[in-house]
Design a protein around this motif. Structure first.
Motif, mmCIF file in Angstrom:
data_model
loop_
_atom_site.group_PDB
_atom_site.id
_atom_site.type_symbol
_atom_site.label_atom_id
_atom_site.label_comp_id
_atom_site.label_asym_id
_atom_site.label_seq_id
_atom_site.Cartn_x
_atom_site.Cartn_y
_atom_site.Cartn_z
ATOM 1 N N PHE A 104 0.835 -1.195 0.000
ATOM 2 C CA PHE A 104 0.000 0.000 0.000
ATOM 3 C C PHE A 104 0.874 1.251 0.000
ATOM 4 O O PHE A 104 2.010 1.235 0.483
ATOM 5 C CB PHE A 104 -0.902 0.025 1.238
ATOM 6 C CG PHE A 104 -1.944 -1.056 1.250
ATOM 7 C CD1 PHE A 104 -3.190 -0.845 0.679
ATOM 8 C CD2 PHE A 104 -1.677 -2.287 1.835
ATOM 9 C CE1 PHE A 104 -4.153 -1.839 0.696
ATOM 10 C CE2 PHE A 104 -2.629 -3.286 1.854
ATOM 11 C CZ PHE A 104 -3.873 -3.064 1.284
ATOM 12 N N HIS A 105 0.303 2.319 -0.529
ATOM 13 C CA HIS A 105 1.023 3.592 -0.512
ATOM 14 C C HIS A 105 0.044 4.736 -0.293
ATOM 15 O O HIS A 105 -0.998 4.812 -0.956
ATOM 16 C CB HIS A 105 1.765 3.816 -1.832
ATOM 17 C CG HIS A 105 2.389 5.178 -1.934
ATOM 18 N ND1 HIS A 105 3.361 5.617 -1.061
ATOM 19 C CD2 HIS A 105 2.163 6.209 -2.798
ATOM 20 C CE1 HIS A 105 3.711 6.845 -1.381
ATOM 21 N NE2 HIS A 105 2.998 7.232 -2.431
ATOM 22 N N THR A 106 0.361 5.596 0.643
ATOM 23 C CA THR A 106 -0.405 6.820 0.862
ATOM 24 C C THR A 106 0.378 7.975 0.258
ATOM 25 O O THR A 106 1.492 8.265 0.707
ATOM 26 C CB THR A 106 -0.625 7.080 2.360
ATOM 27 O OG1 THR A 106 -1.340 5.976 2.926
ATOM 28 C CG2 THR A 106 -1.424 8.360 2.572
ATOM 29 N N PRO A 107 -0.152 8.606 -0.783
ATOM 30 C CA PRO A 107 0.585 9.698 -1.435
ATOM 31 C C PRO A 107 0.968 10.792 -0.449
ATOM 32 O O PRO A 107 0.225 11.105 0.488
ATOM 33 C CB PRO A 107 -0.412 10.212 -2.485
ATOM 34 C CG PRO A 107 -1.288 9.023 -2.775
ATOM 35 C CD PRO A 107 -1.435 8.324 -1.463
ATOM 36 N N LYS A 124 -1.189 8.421 -9.655
ATOM 37 C CA LYS A 124 -0.708 7.858 -8.393
ATOM 38 C C LYS A 124 -0.927 6.353 -8.391
ATOM 39 O O LYS A 124 -1.919 5.860 -8.930
ATOM 40 C CB LYS A 124 -1.461 8.482 -7.209
ATOM 41 C CG LYS A 124 -1.409 9.997 -7.161
ATOM 42 C CD LYS A 124 -2.383 10.546 -6.149
ATOM 43 C CE LYS A 124 -2.389 12.065 -6.181
ATOM 44 N NZ LYS A 124 -2.893 12.592 -7.478
ATOM 45 N N LEU A 148 -1.693 3.490 -5.744
ATOM 46 C CA LEU A 148 -2.155 3.387 -4.362
ATOM 47 C C LEU A 148 -1.877 2.015 -3.755
ATOM 48 O O LEU A 148 -1.623 1.903 -2.557
ATOM 49 C CB LEU A 148 -3.653 3.684 -4.297
ATOM 50 C CG LEU A 148 -4.071 5.041 -4.882
ATOM 51 C CD1 LEU A 148 -5.582 5.188 -4.846
ATOM 52 C CD2 LEU A 148 -3.394 6.185 -4.138
ATOM 53 N N HIS A 159 -11.031 2.294 -7.409
ATOM 54 C CA HIS A 159 -9.890 2.758 -8.185
ATOM 55 C C HIS A 159 -9.858 2.015 -9.516
ATOM 56 O O HIS A 159 -10.487 0.979 -9.684
ATOM 57 C CB HIS A 159 -8.572 2.487 -7.442
ATOM 58 C CG HIS A 159 -8.558 2.952 -6.027
ATOM 59 N ND1 HIS A 159 -8.644 4.275 -5.678
ATOM 60 C CD2 HIS A 159 -8.479 2.256 -4.862
ATOM 61 C CE1 HIS A 159 -8.615 4.382 -4.367
ATOM 62 N NE2 HIS A 159 -8.526 3.177 -3.846
ATOM 63 N N ASP A 170 -4.850 5.935 -9.441
ATOM 64 C CA ASP A 170 -5.788 7.049 -9.404
ATOM 65 C C ASP A 170 -5.146 8.196 -10.172
ATOM 66 O O ASP A 170 -3.921 8.234 -10.342
ATOM 67 C CB ASP A 170 -6.068 7.461 -7.958
ATOM 68 C CG ASP A 170 -7.281 8.379 -7.838
ATOM 69 O OD1 ASP A 170 -8.027 8.500 -8.830
ATOM 70 O OD2 ASP A 170 -7.473 8.969 -6.756
ATOM 71 N N ASP A 218 6.234 9.230 -5.189
ATOM 72 C CA ASP A 218 5.113 9.806 -5.930
ATOM 73 C C ASP A 218 5.518 10.185 -7.355
ATOM 74 O O ASP A 218 4.757 9.974 -8.306
ATOM 75 C CB ASP A 218 4.568 11.032 -5.198
ATOM 76 C CG ASP A 218 3.863 10.650 -3.897
ATOM 77 O OD1 ASP A 218 3.202 9.594 -3.883
ATOM 78 O OD2 ASP A 218 3.990 11.399 -2.914
#
Length: 276
Positions: free
Chosen positions: A11-14, A24, A26, A46, A101, A145
């Protein structure tokens, strides 16, 4: 979903500067299904891209089923409910995937008609991009990012190029058929003959021809025949039966019927109205 299905998920949170980039990533990961696993139903919010590495997958969307073979890329708008799993004719399905996204993805999705045809043949350059996406999310840094944006941009460009080439190829097939019809307009054309020339099935020809012209091959040819007939009626003194034959009608009655339906006049009335 059991542990065997999903080998890795990241997982990745911008970050706070992510809005500077249009795309992005996600979530990304590696997954595997076996022939003993059933279809799994999912709904996220998404767009998701899936690259089949080996085996064969089955995607079900709105009651339609699509096969995903090795090397293919599937694009899913997962705001819609979908199901996926190992294809009945395969013993496994192994794939890489990412949920993305970004600005304009819905528009690109619609432009490429992904809803009707979600499977792309893929490219040898797609696998490194998927691997890079997983590696980028697995080793997050200040550049994550920016790298995610670049990866998604390259993947979208690949898919646009592929679908664009297919569109160009489809247009050329239709143009080739039109040239053949005009060159031998008097021939007793059948839809099977047209399909052979365009290298399409009859159903594919009908669908693609209508997409390009707004009408069917037979209707298009009928109007071309009427255009030829009008030229002959106004530029020669040939009998109506001879004009009909030159325009592809062995039966003058059928010729006159079609002529009146399309032009609003009989062939004789059309000729008289133009001083012939």
């Amino acid at each position: 979903m059991t542990k065997d299905h999903r080998d890795e998920i990241l997982f990745h949170t911008p970050g706070r500067h992510a809005e500077a980039y249009p795309y992005k990533i996600l979530v990304a990961g590696r997954s595997r299904f076996t022939e003993n696993d059933g279809l799994v139903t999912r709904r996220f919010h998404h767009h998701t891209l899936i690259l089949t590495m080996s085996g064969r997958g089955l995607i079900e969307i709105a009651g339609q089923r699509f096969a995903a073979g090795a090397g293919s890329v599937v694009w899913l708008d997962t705001a819609m409910q979908y199901a996926h799993g190992c294809h009945a004719e395969a013993d496994h399905w192994r794939y890489l995937w990412m949920s993305i996204d970004g600005h304009g993805l819905d528009a690109v999705f619609a432009f490429l008609r992904v809803g009707q045809s979600p499977v792309f043949s893929g490219s040898v350059t797609a696998e490194p991009l998927f691997e890079q996406a997983i590696g980028t999310l697995g080793h997050r840094s200040q550049t994550t990012d920016a790298l995610s944006n670049a990866i998604v941009g390259q993947l979208i460009a690949l898919l646009v190029a592929e679908r664009g080439e297919q569109e160009e190829d489809s247009s050329e097939r239709i143009q080739r058929l039109m040239r053949a019809l005009r060159a031998d307009i008097a021939r007793n054309w059948q839809i099977e003959d047209m399909a052979d020339i365009s290298s399409l099935s009859a159903s594919q020809l009908h669908r693609q021809f209508r997409q390009k012209t707004g009408t069917t091959p037979m209707d298009w040819m009928r109007h071309e025949r009427m255009n030829l007939a009008k030229r002959l009626l106004t530029s020669s003194e040939a009998k109506i039966s001879a004009v009909a034959l030159s325009s592809g009608y062995a039966d003058p009655y059928h010729f006159s019927r079609d002529f009146r339906r399309i032009s609003g006049q009989s062939p004789s009335e059309f000729r008289r109205a133009r001083g012939q």
